[in-house]
Enzyme design. Structure first.
Site, PDB file in Angstrom:
ATOM      1  N   ASN A  10     -33.740  -8.622  -5.010  1.00  0.00           N
ATOM      2  CA  ASN A  10     -34.464  -9.355  -6.053  1.00  0.00           C
ATOM      3  C   ASN A  10     -33.909 -10.778  -6.089  1.00  0.00           C
ATOM      4  O   ASN A  10     -32.789 -10.998  -6.545  1.00  0.00           O
ATOM      5  CB  ASN A  10     -34.276  -8.665  -7.408  1.00  0.00           C
ATOM      6  CG  ASN A  10     -34.928  -9.420  -8.546  1.00  0.00           C
ATOM      7  OD1 ASN A  10     -35.790 -10.272  -8.342  1.00  0.00           O
ATOM      8  ND2 ASN A  10     -34.518  -9.119  -9.766  1.00  0.00           N
ATOM      9  N   LYS A  12     -34.924 -13.290  -7.819  1.00  0.00           N
ATOM     10  CA  LYS A  12     -34.992 -13.910  -9.147  1.00  0.00           C
ATOM     11  C   LYS A  12     -35.544 -15.341  -9.020  1.00  0.00           C
ATOM     12  O   LYS A  12     -36.385 -15.583  -8.171  1.00  0.00           O
ATOM     13  CB  LYS A  12     -33.624 -13.846  -9.835  1.00  0.00           C
ATOM     14  CG  LYS A  12     -33.072 -12.422  -9.860  1.00  0.00           C
ATOM     15  CD  LYS A  12     -31.776 -12.285 -10.624  1.00  0.00           C
ATOM     16  CE  LYS A  12     -31.288 -10.844 -10.549  1.00  0.00           C
ATOM     17  NZ  LYS A  12     -30.059 -10.632 -11.354  1.00  0.00           N
ATOM     18  N   HIS A  93     -37.462  -5.413 -15.776  1.00  0.00           N
ATOM     19  CA  HIS A  93     -36.109  -5.863 -15.437  1.00  0.00           C
ATOM     20  C   HIS A  93     -35.376  -6.330 -16.694  1.00  0.00           C
ATOM     21  O   HIS A  93     -35.973  -6.900 -17.604  1.00  0.00           O
ATOM     22  CB  HIS A  93     -36.171  -6.994 -14.410  1.00  0.00           C
ATOM     23  CG  HIS A  93     -34.849  -7.313 -13.788  1.00  0.00           C
ATOM     24  ND1 HIS A  93     -33.924  -8.126 -14.401  1.00  0.00           N
ATOM     25  CD2 HIS A  93     -34.296  -6.920 -12.621  1.00  0.00           C
ATOM     26  CE1 HIS A  93     -32.849  -8.219 -13.624  1.00  0.00           C
ATOM     27  NE2 HIS A  93     -33.054  -7.501 -12.540  1.00  0.00           N
ATOM     28  N   GLU A  95     -33.534  -8.764 -17.314  1.00  0.00           N
ATOM     29  CA  GLU A  95     -33.636 -10.193 -17.636  1.00  0.00           C
ATOM     30  C   GLU A  95     -34.980 -10.515 -18.274  1.00  0.00           C
ATOM     31  O   GLU A  95     -35.069 -11.417 -19.123  1.00  0.00           O
ATOM     32  CB  GLU A  95     -33.401 -11.014 -16.367  1.00  0.00           C
ATOM     33  CG  GLU A  95     -31.942 -10.964 -15.941  1.00  0.00           C
ATOM     34  CD  GLU A  95     -31.699 -11.295 -14.490  1.00  0.00           C
ATOM     35  OE1 GLU A  95     -30.529 -11.276 -14.081  1.00  0.00           O
ATOM     36  OE2 GLU A  95     -32.675 -11.560 -13.752  1.00  0.00           O
ATOM     37  N   GLU A 163     -30.004  -0.106 -14.196  1.00  0.00           N
ATOM     38  CA  GLU A 163     -29.207  -1.328 -14.091  1.00  0.00           C
ATOM     39  C   GLU A 163     -28.553  -1.617 -15.439  1.00  0.00           C
ATOM     40  O   GLU A 163     -29.194  -2.160 -16.329  1.00  0.00           O
ATOM     41  CB  GLU A 163     -30.068  -2.507 -13.632  1.00  0.00           C
ATOM     42  CG  GLU A 163     -31.467  -2.570 -14.274  1.00  0.00           C
ATOM     43  CD  GLU A 163     -32.065  -3.955 -14.220  1.00  0.00           C
ATOM     44  OE1 GLU A 163     -31.782  -4.677 -13.268  1.00  0.00           O
ATOM     45  OE2 GLU A 163     -32.796  -4.310 -15.159  1.00  0.00           O
ATOM     46  N   GLY A 169     -24.782  -9.482 -12.272  1.00  0.00           N
ATOM     47  CA  GLY A 169     -24.274 -10.818 -12.006  1.00  0.00           C
ATOM     48  C   GLY A 169     -22.892 -11.096 -12.559  1.00  0.00           C
ATOM     49  O   GLY A 169     -22.431 -12.239 -12.537  1.00  0.00           O
ATOM     50  N   SER A 208     -24.335  -5.792  -9.641  1.00  0.00           N
ATOM     51  CA  SER A 208     -23.167  -6.252  -8.878  1.00  0.00           C
ATOM     52  C   SER A 208     -22.874  -5.364  -7.668  1.00  0.00           C
ATOM     53  O   SER A 208     -21.722  -5.030  -7.382  1.00  0.00           O
ATOM     54  CB  SER A 208     -21.936  -6.358  -9.789  1.00  0.00           C
ATOM     55  OG  SER A 208     -22.138  -7.326 -10.804  1.00  0.00           O
TER      56      SER A 208
END
Length: 248
Positions: A10, A12, A93, A95, A163, A169, A208
């Site tokens: 991904n 992003k 997702h 985010e 996730e 991250g 990660s």
């Protein structure tokens, strides 16, 4: 049931046409690992050139809108990304949930729209750090799955990704025991919702993932692959994860 490993990247909000050169090495690694499915979701502006550059690699969208068309400025529909060359999309997702306030119902609606357009779907779930610390991770993940998985979901087009938001991250990852526990709970919840079809649905881990930790994570029971963020931006970091999946 034996499920093929899936390693999905991904990008992003990263990348340019020049960055597409990284896909050459990724596509070569995918070809050398026939037992592993490899996919990369890129920004919508790069879907068409990416699909054209590496036709043998599964290129996807990072998100789609639930409507087929309409007054939704700045959004893209499932049909639009299919026309551009996408073969799958990510929905729900973390985010998107954090930055755009999206809900599990939004993920459900987007998954349904993507299915109607012929796309494979990677649907995400996962707890925040506060929810993990409050010992609510299992309940949060179960509730998200219940609200986001379409009734007709099956492994031919639907993949679930766990996730933990606090691991994305940050360089932090849950313990192997924590990963295995959530994946087992996710599998059980899927069985409650869609019955035997749940055994064919792949459950990915995301957060990660690196070439150094991929093999141990992917060896966990009910971990059928990885959803990879930053490490998917370059072949040098993404290929070792593909190789780790191929070695299992």
């Amino acid at each position: 049931m034996t499920r093929r490993k899936l390693v999905a990247g991904n990008w992003k909000m990263n990348g340019s046409r020049a960055s597409l050169a990284e896909l050459d090495g990724i596509a070569a690694a995918a070809a050398a690992a026939p037992g592993v499915d490899v996919a990369v979701a890129v920004p919508s502006t790069l879907i068409a050139p990416a699909a054209e550059r590496v036709p043998g690699l599964q290129i996807g969208a990072e998100d789609v809108h639930e409507a087929e068309s309409g007054a939704h400025t700045g959004c893209v529909s499932a049909a639009m990304v299919v026309e551009a060359g996408a073969r799958f999309t990510i929905v729900g997702h973390s985010e998107r949930r954090m930055d755009q306030g999206e809900t599990s119902h939004d993920a459900w609606a987007k998954a349904a729209a993507a299915r109607r357009a012929g796309l494979h779907v990677i649907s995400c779930c996962g707890e925040t750090e506060a929810e993990r610390d409050a010992d609510r991770a299992e309940r949060v993940v179960q509730a998200q799955i219940e609200k986001s998985v379409p009734d007709n979901a099956d492994g031919s087009w639907f993949t679930l990704a766990y996730e933990p938001r606090w691991a994305i991250g940050t360089g932090r990852t849950p313990t192997l025991e924590q990963i295995a526990a959530i994946h087992a709970i996710a599998r059980a919840k899927l069985r409650m919702l869609i019955g035997d079809a749940a055994d064919g649905v792949r459950i990915l881990y995301g957060g990660s993932v690196t070439g150094e930790n991929a093999a141990t994570i992917l060896a966990c029971e009910n971990v059928d692959g990885a959803l990879v963020g930053g490490a998917s931006l370059t072949a040098a970091k993404f290929v070792p994860i593909i190789e780790a999946a191929a070695g299992l």
